[in-house]
Scaffold this active site. Structure first.
Site, PDB file in Angstrom:
ATOM      1  CG  ASP A  81       2.627  10.230  -7.701  1.00 11.74           C
ATOM      2  OD1 ASP A  81       1.958   9.291  -7.246  1.00 11.74           O
ATOM      3  OD2 ASP A  81       3.388  10.939  -7.001  1.00 11.74           O
ATOM      4  CG  HIS A 208       1.872   7.601  -2.064  1.00 14.02           C
ATOM      5  ND1 HIS A 208       1.687   8.509  -3.079  1.00 14.02           N
ATOM      6  CD2 HIS A 208       1.468   6.405  -2.557  1.00 14.02           C
ATOM      7  CE1 HIS A 208       1.182   7.889  -4.129  1.00 14.02           C
ATOM      8  NE2 HIS A 208       1.031   6.615  -3.841  1.00 14.02           N
ATOM      9  N   GLY A 209       5.039   8.921   0.615  1.00 10.38           N
ATOM     10  CA  GLY A 209       5.569   9.690   1.739  1.00 10.38           C
ATOM     11  C   GLY A 209       6.740   9.036   2.442  1.00 10.38           C
TER      12      GLY A 209
END
Ligand code: 13P
Length: 293
Positions: A81, A208-209
Site C-alpha cells: 500500500d 481509500h479511507g
C-alpha cells in the site's frame, strides 16, 4: 492460496462489489484478516506495507503476510500500500507480492506518470498488478487526524483518463472527498465526480479511507466503478477496544497471549463486517457471515 491477477478485481467491478484491502501491521492483524477471508469465503487483499514496515520490519511483515496467504484456503492477495519508492516496490515484487500501489499523488502530473510507468514495467516482469493514485487525499494512513478533504485536490476525470492511458496501470485510486481515518464530521463523497471518472476511465477504481463511511455512501461508490476499498482505522479501533476490555483480566497473570488473541479475534470480526458491507449483492452473504461468527 495466493490470489494472482486482476480477475477478482474485475469480477468485483462487474458485480457491484468490492475487494477489501485490509492493512496489516503485525502477526495478530494478519491472522485476523486471514481468518475473516476464510470465514466469509470471499477474496481479500492483505495490505502489508509500506507504512507498517516501520513497525514490524519489511522482511518480517512480508514473510508473515505471504506465508499466511500461501497456507490459507482463502484467496488472499498480498498488496503493498502507498509506496513512493521503486526499490521498495521491487523488493516486494521479488518476494512474491501479487500487487503494489505506487503513490505518486504528491508529484506533478508528468512525474506521477513517469514513476507509475516504471512501477508498471517492473510489476509486469513479476506478473503482479499495479494500483496508482491521482489527486491528493487528506488524512494520515496510521492515525485518525480529523482531516478535511480539499476540493482543489480531488481527481480530475479527464486527467484520470489521460493518466491511465499513459501509464497502463490496472487500478486507479481516486480522491473524491474521501479521507484516511475516522473524522469528527461525516464525510460526503463527490459521487458526481466519481461517476464522471468512471465514465472516462477503463480500469477499476479504488477508494481509500473507507473507515467510518456511511453504508449508503459506500454503496454509492460500488455503483460507480469502485472495485477495491481500503480499510485500516476500523480494524485498528477494533483491536484497541478489545485489548482495552481484556487488559484488566489478563494483567494479574501477565497473560499476553490472551490479550493478543482478543485483538486478533476483534480484527477478524471487524473485517468480516466490512466484507459483508462490500458484498451487497452476494446471495446469502449476510447469512454466511452470521453463521461464520
Ligand atoms: P482508513 O484510514 O479510512 O481506514 O483507510 C485505509 C486506507 O485507505 C489505507 O490505504
Amino acid at each position: 492460496m495466493l490470489l494472482h491477477g486482476t480477475d477478482a478485481l474485475k469480477e468485483a467491478a462487474a458485480t457491484g462489489r468490492a475487494l477489501p484491502g485490509f492493512v496489516a501491521y503485525n502477526l495478530e492483524t494478519v491472522q485476523g484478516i486471514t481468518a475473516a477471508a476464510e470465514a466469509a469465503g470471499r477474496p481479500v487483499l492483505i495490505q502489508a506495507g509500506s507504512s507498517p514496515f516501520k513497525h514490524a520490519g519489511r522482511e518480517a511483515l512480508m514473510r508473515l503476510a505471504l506465508d499466511a496467504a500461501e497456507h490459507s484456503g482463502a484467496h488472499l492477495g498480498v498488496h503493498l500500500d502507498h509506496s513512493r519508492d521503486l526499490d521498495e516496490i521491487t523488493v516486494c515484487l521479488e518476494a512474491g507480492y501479487t500487487s503494489v500501489m505506487v503513490d505518486g499523488s504528491h508529484l506533478p502530473f508528468a512525474e506521477n506518470i513517469a514513476l507509475t510507468k516504471e512501477a508498471v514495467r517492473r510489476a509486469r516482469d513479476h506478473g503482479a498488478w499495479v494500483e496508482a493514485e491521482l489527486g491528493a487525499m487528506a488524512g494520515d494512513e496510521d492515525v485518525s487526524t480529523d482531516a478535511v478533504a480539499q476540493t482543489a485536490a480531488m481527481t480530475d476525470p479527464r486527467q484520470a483518463a489521460e493518466f491511465v492511458t499513459a501509464t497502463g496501470v490496472d487500478a486507479l485510486a481516486v480522491a473524491v472527498g474521501n479521507v484516511h481515518g475516522f473524522t469528527k464530521n461525516p464525510v460526503h463523497l463527490d459521487l458526481r465526480r466519481l461517476a464522471a471518472i468512471h465514465e472516462l476511465v477503463p480500469v477499476p477504481l479504488v477508494l481509500h479511507g473507507a473507515s467510518g463511511l456511511p453504508v449508503e455512501e459506500l454503496h454509492g461508490v460500488l455503483a460507480r466503478g469502485v472495485a477495491k476499498v481500503n480499510v485500516n482505522a476500523e480494524l485498528r479501533r477494533a483491536y484497541l477496544e478489545a485489548v482495552r476490555g481484556t487488559l484488566p483480566s489478563t494483567l494479574p497473570g501477565s497473560d499476553v497471549v490472551s490479550l493478543w488473541a482478543a485483538g486478533r479475534d476483534a480484527v477478524r470480526e471487524a473485517a468480516l463486517e466490512v466484507i459483508g458491507r462490500l458484498s451487497p449483492h452476494t446471495e446469502g452473504a449476510t447469512r454466511d457471515l452470521d453463521s461464520a461468527r
